[in-house]
Motif scaffolding. Structure first.
Motif, PDB file in Angstrom:
ATOM      1  N   ASP A  77       0.857  -1.165  -0.057  1.00  0.00           N
ATOM      2  CA  ASP A  77      -0.135   0.019   0.003  1.00  0.00           C
ATOM      3  C   ASP A  77       0.832   1.237   0.043  1.00  0.00           C
ATOM      4  N   ASN A  78       0.436   2.437  -0.406  1.00  0.00           N
ATOM      5  CA  ASN A  78       0.961   3.711  -0.185  1.00  0.00           C
ATOM      6  C   ASN A  78       0.884   4.054   1.160  1.00  0.00           C
ATOM      7  N   ALA A  79       2.075   4.855   1.794  1.00  0.00           N
ATOM      8  CA  ALA A  79       2.140   5.259   2.940  1.00  0.00           C
ATOM      9  C   ALA A  79       2.125   6.827   3.246  1.00  0.00           C
ATOM     10  N   ALA A  80       1.861   7.225   4.305  1.00  0.00           N
ATOM     11  CA  ALA A  80       2.048   8.657   4.921  1.00  0.00           C
ATOM     12  C   ALA A  80       2.335   8.585   6.420  1.00  0.00           C
ATOM     13  N   LEU A  81       3.036   9.459   6.800  1.00  0.00           N
ATOM     14  CA  LEU A  81       3.385   9.859   8.368  1.00  0.00           C
ATOM     15  C   LEU A  81       2.525  10.894   8.821  1.00  0.00           C
ATOM     16  N   LEU A  82       1.873  10.879   9.560  1.00  0.00           N
ATOM     17  CA  LEU A  82       1.104  12.032  10.448  1.00  0.00           C
ATOM     18  C   LEU A  82       1.865  12.342  11.671  1.00  0.00           C
ATOM     19  N   ILE A  83       2.410  13.681  11.729  1.00  0.00           N
ATOM     20  CA  ILE A  83       3.034  14.126  12.982  1.00  0.00           C
ATOM     21  C   ILE A  83       2.280  14.915  13.515  1.00  0.00           C
ATOM     22  N   GLU A  84       2.135  14.891  14.924  1.00  0.00           N
ATOM     23  CA  GLU A  84       0.977  15.535  15.683  1.00  0.00           C
ATOM     24  C   GLU A  84       1.613  16.331  16.779  1.00  0.00           C
ATOM     25  N   GLY A  85       1.435  17.496  17.057  1.00  0.00           N
ATOM     26  CA  GLY A  85       2.187  18.202  18.272  1.00  0.00           C
ATOM     27  C   GLY A  85       2.933  19.697  17.758  1.00  0.00           C
ATOM     28  N   SER A  86       3.136  20.330  18.761  1.00  0.00           N
ATOM     29  CA  SER A  86       4.107  21.575  18.724  1.00  0.00           C
ATOM     30  C   SER A  86       5.295  21.496  19.168  1.00  0.00           C
ATOM     31  N   SER A  87       6.133  22.455  18.947  1.00  0.00           N
ATOM     32  CA  SER A  87       7.578  22.445  19.473  1.00  0.00           C
ATOM     33  C   SER A  87       7.555  22.553  20.972  1.00  0.00           C
ATOM     34  N   LYS A  88       6.386  22.914  21.719  1.00  0.00           N
ATOM     35  CA  LYS A  88       6.408  23.014  23.111  1.00  0.00           C
ATOM     36  C   LYS A  88       6.343  21.675  23.869  1.00  0.00           C
ATOM     37  N   ASP A  89       5.976  20.545  22.857  1.00  0.00           N
ATOM     38  CA  ASP A  89       5.707  19.278  23.479  1.00  0.00           C
ATOM     39  C   ASP A  89       7.191  18.596  23.761  1.00  0.00           C
ATOM     40  N   ILE A  90       8.088  19.192  22.745  1.00  0.00           N
ATOM     41  CA  ILE A  90       9.340  18.328  22.834  1.00  0.00           C
ATOM     42  C   ILE A  90      10.508  19.343  23.435  1.00  0.00           C
ATOM     43  N   ALA A  91      10.041  20.727  24.224  1.00  0.00           N
ATOM     44  CA  ALA A  91      11.050  21.632  24.605  1.00  0.00           C
ATOM     45  C   ALA A  91      12.125  20.869  25.558  1.00  0.00           C
ATOM     46  N   SER A  92      11.745  20.030  26.223  1.00  0.00           N
ATOM     47  CA  SER A  92      12.653  19.411  27.220  1.00  0.00           C
ATOM     48  C   SER A  92      13.301  18.377  26.754  1.00  0.00           C
ATOM     49  N   TYR A  93      13.431  17.966  25.472  1.00  0.00           N
ATOM     50  CA  TYR A  93      14.046  16.714  24.588  1.00  0.00           C
ATOM     51  C   TYR A  93      15.523  17.190  24.420  1.00  0.00           C
ATOM     52  N   ASP A  94      16.374  16.564  24.467  1.00  0.00           N
ATOM     53  CA  ASP A  94      17.683  16.618  24.126  1.00  0.00           C
ATOM     54  C   ASP A  94      18.131  16.577  22.617  1.00  0.00           C
ATOM     55  N   ILE A  95      17.310  17.204  21.678  1.00  0.00           N
ATOM     56  CA  ILE A  95      17.494  17.049  20.165  1.00  0.00           C
ATOM     57  C   ILE A  95      17.613  18.025  19.431  1.00  0.00           C
ATOM     58  N   THR A  96      18.597  18.434  18.639  1.00  0.00           N
ATOM     59  CA  THR A  96      18.809  19.571  17.798  1.00  0.00           C
ATOM     60  C   THR A  96      17.773  19.599  16.538  1.00  0.00           C
ATOM     61  N   ARG A  97      17.508  21.063  16.187  1.00  0.00           N
ATOM     62  CA  ARG A  97      16.658  21.267  15.181  1.00  0.00           C
ATOM     63  C   ARG A  97      17.155  20.570  13.815  1.00  0.00           C
ATOM     64  N   GLU A  98      18.437  20.528  13.760  1.00  0.00           N
ATOM     65  CA  GLU A  98      19.011  19.886  12.400  1.00  0.00           C
ATOM     66  C   GLU A  98      18.715  18.625  12.507  1.00  0.00           C
ATOM     67  N   ALA A  99      19.024  17.784  13.583  1.00  0.00           N
ATOM     68  CA  ALA A  99      18.381  16.298  13.168  1.00  0.00           C
ATOM     69  C   ALA A  99      17.087  16.235  12.966  1.00  0.00           C
ATOM     70  N   LEU A 100      16.176  17.039  13.383  1.00  0.00           N
ATOM     71  CA  LEU A 100      14.499  16.766  12.903  1.00  0.00           C
ATOM     72  C   LEU A 100      14.613  17.008  11.480  1.00  0.00           C
ATOM     73  N   ILE A 101      15.155  18.087  10.925  1.00  0.00           N
ATOM     74  CA  ILE A 101      15.194  18.687   9.618  1.00  0.00           C
ATOM     75  C   ILE A 101      15.526  17.326   8.902  1.00  0.00           C
ATOM     76  N   GLY A 102      16.852  16.868   9.333  1.00  0.00           N
ATOM     77  CA  GLY A 102      17.361  15.737   8.437  1.00  0.00           C
ATOM     78  C   GLY A 102      16.393  14.683   8.431  1.00  0.00           C
ATOM     79  N   ALA A 103      15.788  14.227   9.762  1.00  0.00           N
ATOM     80  CA  ALA A 103      14.960  13.131   9.701  1.00  0.00           C
ATOM     81  C   ALA A 103      13.754  13.221   8.853  1.00  0.00           C
ATOM     82  N   LEU A 104      13.052  14.332   8.679  1.00  0.00           N
ATOM     83  CA  LEU A 104      11.969  14.606   7.952  1.00  0.00           C
ATOM     84  C   LEU A 104      12.528  14.722   6.496  1.00  0.00           C
ATOM     85  N   CYS A 105      13.401  15.010   6.151  1.00  0.00           N
ATOM     86  CA  CYS A 105      13.987  15.149   4.725  1.00  0.00           C
ATOM     87  C   CYS A 105      14.120  13.694   4.216  1.00  0.00           C
ATOM     88  N   SER A 106      14.727  12.786   5.104  1.00  0.00           N
ATOM     89  CA  SER A 106      15.091  11.458   4.752  1.00  0.00           C
ATOM     90  C   SER A 106      13.811  10.821   4.709  1.00  0.00           C
TER      91      SER A 106
END
Length: 212
Positions: A77-106
């Motif tokens: 089947d075809n597939a899609a990823l639905l990501i739910e939430g805002s930046s406030k939800d991950i404010a305390s997480y130790d992850i860089t903006r660049e890492a998220l950008i790279g993951a989304l692009c990949s």
């Protein structure tokens, strides 16, 4: 004549009571609770995996994310990823903006999986409803006209129409201006406002939706 209902199947392990309740308000939808081997929702031949932003970040950090995405990309089947939430939800997480950008692009480019973004279960319900009605209309139109869609372009437009305040016409303008979904995802606010119909405020909303 009775109107044919549009079926949306959802996994019986999915915890999204508000989302399901909102979908149930649409009388043209038929919700079916079942065990899905892949994804959280199925609409026609599309599987949609729903992840909250914290879950996305957690699965990215522990290495589960791309194995899940790989399984989705290999299914029939075809597939899609639905990501739910805002930046406030991950404010305390130790992850860089660049890492998220790279993951989304990949996910979008390397695995050819559309990414849909929402801020809440209420908005996720609207997106799933939109997907269901659009896919149903497209399937009906193809049956009537006997034509096959240009799959790659349709998938690209499908991704872009999930952005805030972006309809079919503006999605086509974005794709024509930037040539690829990846270029839209990584475009700055100044680059976005060069597209007809996108002002400063709309560009800001698109940037906030794309990059947490």
């Amino acid at each position: 004549m009775n109107k044919t209902l549009i079926e949306i199947a959802y996994d019986d392990r999915e915890h999204a009571e508000i989302l399901i309740e909102q979908l149930s308000l649409h009388t043209e939808l038929c919700l079916v609770r079942k065990r899905l081997k892949l994804g959280d929702y199925q609409i026609n031949n599309w599987l949609i995996e729903r992840k909250t932003l914290p879950d996305l970040v957690f699965s990215l950090c522990n290495g589960r994310l791309f194995s899940q995405i790989a399984r989705l990309s290999k299914c029939s089947d075809n597939a899609a990823l639905l990501i739910e939430g805002s930046s406030k939800d991950i404010a305390s997480y130790d992850i860089t903006r660049e890492a998220l950008i790279g993951a989304l692009c990949s996910i979008s480019i390397n695995f050819n999986i559309p990414i849909l973004r929402s801020l809440s279960q209420y908005e996720s319900a609207k997106i799933l409803y939109f997907c269901a009605t659009q896919l149903n209309s497209r399937e009906t139109g193809l049956k009537l006209n006997g034509r096959k869609p240009k799959r790659r372009k349709n998938r690209q437009l499908f991704i872009l129409q999930s952005l805030p305040e972006v309809g079919p016409r503006l999605a086509r303008r974005l794709l024509k201006h930037f040539d690829s979904v990846e270029a839209v995802i990584t475009a700055s606010t100044d680059e976005l406002i060069k597209v007809e119909g996108i002002g400063q405020e709309r560009a800001r909303k698109i940037r906030e939706m794309l990059i947490p």
